[in-house]
Scaffold this active site. Structure first.
Site, short mmCIF file in Angstrom:
data_model
loop_
_atom_site.label_atom_id
_atom_site.label_comp_id
_atom_site.label_asym_id
_atom_site.label_seq_id
_atom_site.Cartn_x
_atom_site.Cartn_y
_atom_site.Cartn_z
N GLN A 1 0.79 -1.29 0.01
CA GLN A 1 0.07 -0.18 -0.16
C GLN A 1 0.79 1.39 -0.10
O GLN A 1 0.43 2.38 -0.51
CB GLN A 1 -1.08 -0.07 1.23
CG GLN A 1 -1.95 -1.13 1.40
CD GLN A 1 -2.79 -1.06 2.62
OE1 GLN A 1 -2.73 0.07 3.16
NE2 GLN A 1 -3.43 -2.23 2.84
N ASP B 1 10.69 -19.55 1.94
CA ASP B 1 11.18 -20.34 0.94
C ASP B 1 12.76 -20.24 0.53
O ASP B 1 13.63 -21.02 0.47
CB ASP B 1 10.28 -20.65 -0.23
CG ASP B 1 8.96 -21.25 -0.05
OD1 ASP B 1 8.50 -21.01 1.22
OD2 ASP B 1 8.14 -21.33 -1.08
N HIS C 1 5.22 -4.30 11.56
CA HIS C 1 4.27 -2.96 10.83
C HIS C 1 3.38 -2.74 12.38
O HIS C 1 2.78 -3.71 12.76
CB HIS C 1 3.69 -3.30 9.90
CG HIS C 1 2.94 -2.02 9.21
ND1 HIS C 1 2.01 -1.33 9.65
CD2 HIS C 1 3.66 -1.51 8.18
CE1 HIS C 1 1.77 -0.15 8.93
NE2 HIS C 1 2.73 -0.26 8.26
N ARG D 1 9.30 2.59 12.79
CA ARG D 1 8.28 1.58 13.17
C ARG D 1 8.44 0.64 14.31
O ARG D 1 7.58 0.25 14.95
CB ARG D 1 8.13 0.54 11.93
CG ARG D 1 7.53 1.42 10.58
CD ARG D 1 7.43 0.29 9.45
NE ARG D 1 6.67 1.06 8.47
CZ ARG D 1 6.50 0.47 7.05
NH1 ARG D 1 7.34 -0.65 6.89
NH2 ARG D 1 5.91 1.15 6.35
N GLU E 1 5.73 10.01 5.23
CA GLU E 1 5.87 8.82 6.13
C GLU E 1 6.67 8.97 7.10
O GLU E 1 7.43 9.83 7.19
CB GLU E 1 6.03 7.78 5.21
CG GLU E 1 4.87 7.36 4.41
CD GLU E 1 4.71 5.96 3.52
OE1 GLU E 1 5.93 5.28 3.82
OE2 GLU E 1 3.94 5.56 2.92
N ARG F 1 14.14 -1.19 8.40
CA ARG F 1 13.82 -0.51 7.13
C ARG F 1 13.25 0.39 7.31
O ARG F 1 11.99 0.64 8.08
CB ARG F 1 13.14 -1.49 6.11
CG ARG F 1 12.45 -0.72 4.72
CD ARG F 1 11.86 -1.93 4.10
NE ARG F 1 10.62 -2.39 4.54
CZ ARG F 1 9.40 -1.58 4.45
NH1 ARG F 1 9.66 -0.38 3.78
NH2 ARG F 1 8.48 -2.17 4.94
N HIS G 1 6.19 -7.68 9.25
CA HIS G 1 5.90 -7.09 7.89
C HIS G 1 7.06 -7.02 6.90
O HIS G 1 6.74 -7.28 5.85
CB HIS G 1 5.64 -5.69 8.11
CG HIS G 1 5.38 -4.63 7.18
ND1 HIS G 1 4.44 -4.88 6.40
CD2 HIS G 1 5.83 -3.48 6.54
CE1 HIS G 1 4.29 -4.17 5.16
NE2 HIS G 1 5.19 -3.27 5.30
#
Length: 529
Positions: free
Chosen positions: A45, A205, A226, A272, A112, A364, A329
């Site tokens: 998003q 994986d 998140h 975050r 953000e 991040r 997240h």
């Protein structure tokens, strides 16, 4: 049996950028576990961070990335990415990617968390991932062939060189894929946690495949949770984008008391890990946490994706309160690579979230994930395009190791729901030695080393994923036990502070001590290097 010059495992933004940038005379094959658009990139998003504003520049973007990453980042690579970001985004925009525009037809820039300037480019409001991925799907090169619904369960290694993979289709049919260059672009590992924003297919994986093959794995303790996943009837129902807080939403208790004002100077737009820990603290004391969106005008118009998720799950947006919890997240660690995406195994590469490039550090920065995928997809393409092919020679059909197949069939796997809940409880947002030790012992009770050595060929696709989840969960837990400090996405309540003297810029590498050289017995190959 199929052969290509470049074999890409995964179909997210990094994979699609790589396939787009490779020379037209290079045969490219993309293998994807589900449908082409079923992955984290398509669900993203948030936007893409790029320094385009009048008051912004790539160095400011670099500083914000380093701060969020708690200076565990590879600074040279971070600066290279932030400098290249304007070119990468303008290139997409000029070629028809439908990013949001302002009244003058220029790229619209949003704000953000942990960004000091407005530098977030969005598409479709809160559907940026879909916008970018739809652009790539519309403009796929003719030399790219896609194979959907194939689960890769083994990397084929000869003389420390990856020469291909083995895959399984839903009906149990198996196929061998050979290539000069094998690229892991499988995403992270969110589904090993009970609360996650990740797609159902994201089960670690690529990380497990690389570890089994003997590649180096790095920084697995750094998991970004998140802060705001919509939480309805005891389950997470989707992501509430950080852009919602960027537009003015506040985190509050049920009586609308704000929770971030005294926690961090940036309040609801703090990094975050800080926001997630604050929410977790309230929830652990029995308080529900909500996102107050009442002061955002035209919410449904600005955030159509979030609005749809809320309405689908019976939420009344007019009340202005969205119940939220933190959830897994993004993985900052992964398969260790160099500055081009090369792993410690020749012929094997990793890009996107599956890779640990050093860009993201310990945490991040918001909207740097799609950017990293674009950056490394482009960078690896440049490397492959300018290097001579390494001929594989004649490869004979792979023969399965019946002994190892039988061993895998007799081994026990954990129940998925129990594994996910235990990872959330013991290796989640807040960690300590006792819980990590308890979880590591529990995981090792399922014979981790035997699973690493077993041949998964006869297992169902579901059990292959379970085996990969088990191995990846162990890697996260083992690494989290070793880092005796708190940094970024890794918080230890028994070591609650950063320890720069001991741990700053120190990377925890995990690698199998002994890898059985089975490929030489199974594959008769002549390698020309």
């Amino acid at each position: 049996m199929r052969h290509s010059n470049v074999l890409i495992i995964g179909s997210g933004v990094a994979a699609m950028q790589l396939s787009k940038k490779l020379r037209n005379d290079v045969n490219v094959m993309i293998l994807t576990k589900s449908d082409l658009n079923d992955g984290n990139s398509y669900l993203a998003q948030g936007g893409v961070a790029v320094a385009l504003g009048d008051k912004d520049d790539p160095y400011k973007h670099y500083l914000d990335t380093m701060e969020a990453g708690r200076y565990h980042n590879n600074g040279d690579l971070v600066l290279a990415m932030t400098k290249e970001a304007p070119f990468l985004i303008k290139e997409l925009f000029q070629n028809g990617c439908l990013f949001d525009k302002d009244s003058k037809g220029q790229l619209l820039l949003g704000l953000e968390g942990a960004h000091r300037e407005k530098r977030i480019v969005h598409g479709g409001g809160d559907a940026t991932g879909k916008t970018i991925m739809d652009y790539f799907f519309r403009n796929m090169n003719d030399n790219v062939f896609v194979v959907e619904n194939v689960t890769v369960y083994k990397l084929l290694i000869v003389n420390n060189r990856c020469v291909g993979v083995m895959g399984k289709y839903p009906d149990g049919t198996e196929e061998v894929f050979y290539a000069e260059h094998v690229v892991l672009a499988t995403g992270g590992c969110g589904q090993v946690y009970s609360y996650t924003s990740n797609a159902d297919t994201v089960t670690g994986d690529g990380i497990a495949l690389a570890y089994i093959a003997g590649a180096e794995i790095a920084d697995m303790e750094f998991i970004q949770f998140h802060p705001t996943l919509l939480f309805v009837d005891g389950k997470t129902r989707g992501l509430v984008s950080e852009a919602v807080r960027g537009a003015g939403a506040r985190l509050v208790t049920r009586d609308r008391k704000t929770i971030m004002d005294d926690v961090h100077p940036m309040r609801d737009l703090a990094p975050r890990h800080i926001v997630s820990q604050a929410i977790y603290d309230h929830i652990s004391h029995g308080e529900d946490v909500f996102l107050d969106i009442s002061n955002i005008e035209n919410f449904e118009e600005h955030f159509p994706t979030v609005s749809t998720i809320c309405k689908t799950n019976g939420m009344d947006l007019t009340e202005g309160l969205l119940p939220v919890v933190p959830g897994c997240h993004f993985l900052m660690g992964g398969v260790k690579t160099d500055s081009c995406g090369r792993t410690s195994i020749s012929g094997l590469y990793a890009i996107g979230e599956v890779a640990c490039t050093g860009i993201q550090g310990a945490n991040r920065l918001a909207s740097n994930s799609l950017l990293e995928g674009l950056f490394f997809g482009n960078r690896l393409a440049e490397w492959i395009n300018t290097h001579a092919k390494a001929p594989i020679g004649v490869l004979e059909e792979v023969k399965m190791d019946e002994r190892k197949i039988n061993e895998a069939l007799n081994l026990k796997l954990p129940e998925v729901d129990e594994l996910k809940q235990r990872m959330m409880d013991y290796t989640g947002i807040v960690r300590n030695y006792e819980n990590l030790k308890k979880q590591k012992s529990w995981l090792e009770g399922f014979s981790i080393e035997k699973w690493v050595n077993a041949d998964l060929g006869r297992l169902s696709k579901e059990d292959i994923s379970r085996a990969f989840m088990l191995i990846t969960s162990w890697l996260i837990t083992d690494s989290a036990m070793k880092r005796t400090e708190s940094r970024g996405g890794h918080f230890r309540e028994d070591y609650p502070f950063e320890n720069d003297k001991k741990w700053r810029q120190k990377i925890i590498i995990q690698k199998r001590q002994k890898v059985e050289v089975e490929a030489n017995e199974q594959i008769k190959a002549k390698i020309t290097t």
